[in-house]
Design a protein around this motif. Structure first.
Motif, short mmCIF file in Angstrom:
data_model
loop_
_atom_site.label_atom_id
_atom_site.label_comp_id
_atom_site.label_asym_id
_atom_site.label_seq_id
_atom_site.Cartn_x
_atom_site.Cartn_y
_atom_site.Cartn_z
N ARG A 126 6.03 2.22 1.76
CA ARG A 126 4.90 2.83 1.05
C ARG A 126 3.86 3.39 2.01
O ARG A 126 3.20 4.39 1.71
CB ARG A 126 4.25 1.80 0.12
CG ARG A 126 5.07 1.47 -1.12
CD ARG A 126 4.26 0.70 -2.13
NE ARG A 126 3.90 -0.62 -1.66
CZ ARG A 126 4.62 -1.72 -1.91
NH1 ARG A 126 5.73 -1.62 -2.61
NH2 ARG A 126 4.25 -2.89 -1.45
N PRO A 152 8.89 5.48 -3.04
CA PRO A 152 7.68 4.92 -3.66
C PRO A 152 6.87 5.98 -4.40
O PRO A 152 6.26 5.69 -5.43
CB PRO A 152 6.89 4.37 -2.46
CG PRO A 152 7.92 4.11 -1.42
CD PRO A 152 8.96 5.18 -1.60
N GLU A 155 8.54 6.40 -7.74
CA GLU A 155 8.25 5.27 -8.62
C GLU A 155 6.86 5.40 -9.24
O GLU A 155 6.66 5.12 -10.42
CB GLU A 155 8.36 3.95 -7.84
CG GLU A 155 9.78 3.61 -7.40
CD GLU A 155 10.73 3.47 -8.57
OE1 GLU A 155 10.32 2.90 -9.61
OE2 GLU A 155 11.88 3.94 -8.47
N THR A 156 5.91 5.83 -8.43
CA THR A 156 4.55 6.03 -8.94
C THR A 156 4.52 7.14 -9.99
O THR A 156 3.85 7.02 -11.03
CB THR A 156 3.60 6.40 -7.78
OG1 THR A 156 3.60 5.34 -6.82
CG2 THR A 156 2.18 6.61 -8.29
N ALA A 159 5.99 5.86 -13.28
CA ALA A 159 5.04 5.02 -13.99
C ALA A 159 3.96 5.87 -14.65
O ALA A 159 3.56 5.62 -15.80
CB ALA A 159 4.41 4.01 -13.02
N SER A 160 3.50 6.88 -13.94
CA SER A 160 2.48 7.78 -14.48
C SER A 160 3.02 8.56 -15.67
O SER A 160 2.32 8.75 -16.67
CB SER A 160 2.02 8.75 -13.38
OG SER A 160 1.07 9.67 -13.90
#
Length: 289
Positions: A126, A152, A155-156, A159-160
């Motif tokens: 990250r 990473p 993945e962010t 999620a967003s």
């Protein structure tokens, strides 16, 4: 989505060898009628299945990856050594990067540096600035940019995107005049299994009584649907009764069971709603019991 069209997309993904970014470009070219989000979701689900099958093999090859990386550095190869390795061996760049980082910290421990046994590799993935070796730090950073499945950053973004479609669900539910409690409210009140939207008053959608709504910002293939049904949907049905599952990026027709009384599946929030009065609901509940 019908089975044949889905099979055509999956066939290209399973035959492709290289970076998923390049595979995504090919899918967009081959299937212009499908949205980017739908194609990406199918690609992501299929590729994760492939990587799970090859996980043990990748871990066993970490010494090989480390040696190839060191040789590339010694030969003064252009940046992107790990990315080119990932394309060659058909592995996600960040998964190769993790193997190399593991070996890197093992060498530090062997050379007399402090104990590295408790190092959390994900932290360095990250934030590559934490890696002391500048060449390796840059190589790992490039992996996080080029990997659109395991990075990473990805993945962010996932999620967003999930939160974005939950907000979309809430806005549309309010516009339709639905009274509901969101997931955060349910958790605060002690529920361990919480749908995204629990209706205060049930409504009929497409002729089906709905008590809860679950939002999924992905494509609903057979495996993903079975997993969610086992771990989420059946729990919602046991607690709250029948509901609605929304796969915003589409779903495989095969997963729909017309006779299923537990929940219905859609790729949008239906607007043909019949509001049920409390007296009607009580009567139907008695009949059900």
């Amino acid at each position: 989505m019908d089975q044949q069209h889905y099979n055509d997309i999956v066939s290209i993904i399973r035959k492709y060898r290289g970076l998923t970014q390049d595979c995504m470009k090919l899918l967009i070219q081959k299937f212009p009628q499908d949205s980017y989000d739908t194609l990406y979701s199918i690609l992501s689900l299929e590729y994760q299945k492939r990587m799970k099958c090859s996980h043990v093999k990748n871990q066993m090859n970490k010494n090989k990856y480390w040696d190839l990386y060191k040789r590339g550095v010694e030969d003064d190869n252009n940046p992107g050594i790990i990315i080119r390795m990932a394309a060659q061996f058909d592995i996600a760049p960040c998964l190769v990067a993790k193997c190399i980082l593991n070996k890197y910290f093992e060498t530090l421990e062997t050379s007399g540096d402090k104990d590295q046994s408790s190092v959390n590799i994900n932290i360095y993935l990250r934030d590559t600035c934490l890696i002391q070796n500048m060449d390796l730090a840059y190589e790992i950073f490039l992996c996080t940019l080029y990997d659109n499945i395991y990075s990473p950053l990805t993945e962010t973004m996932k999620a967003s995107l999930g939160q974005q479609y939950e907000v979309k669900l809430y806005k549309e539910a309010v516009a339709l005049g639905l009274a509901f409690r969101d997931e955060e409210h349910l958790r605060k009140n002690g529920y361990d299994k919480t749908p995204d939207c629990k209706l205060e008053v049930p409504v009929a959608m497409d002729g089906f009584v709905i008590n809860w709504i679950e939002s999924k910002a992905l494509f609903g293939d057979e495996d993903a649907h079975k997993d969610y049904m086992k771990n989420q949907y059946l729990s919602y049905w046991n607690r709250f009764g029948p509901g609605l599952v929304i796969y915003w990026f589409g779903y495989l027709e095969k997963i729909v069971e017309p006779s299923d009384k537990r929940f219905i599946i859609r790729d949008h929030l239906p607007t043909n709603i019949i509001h049920i009065s409390s007296s009607t609901f009580s009567k139907n509940l008695k009949n059900r019991i």
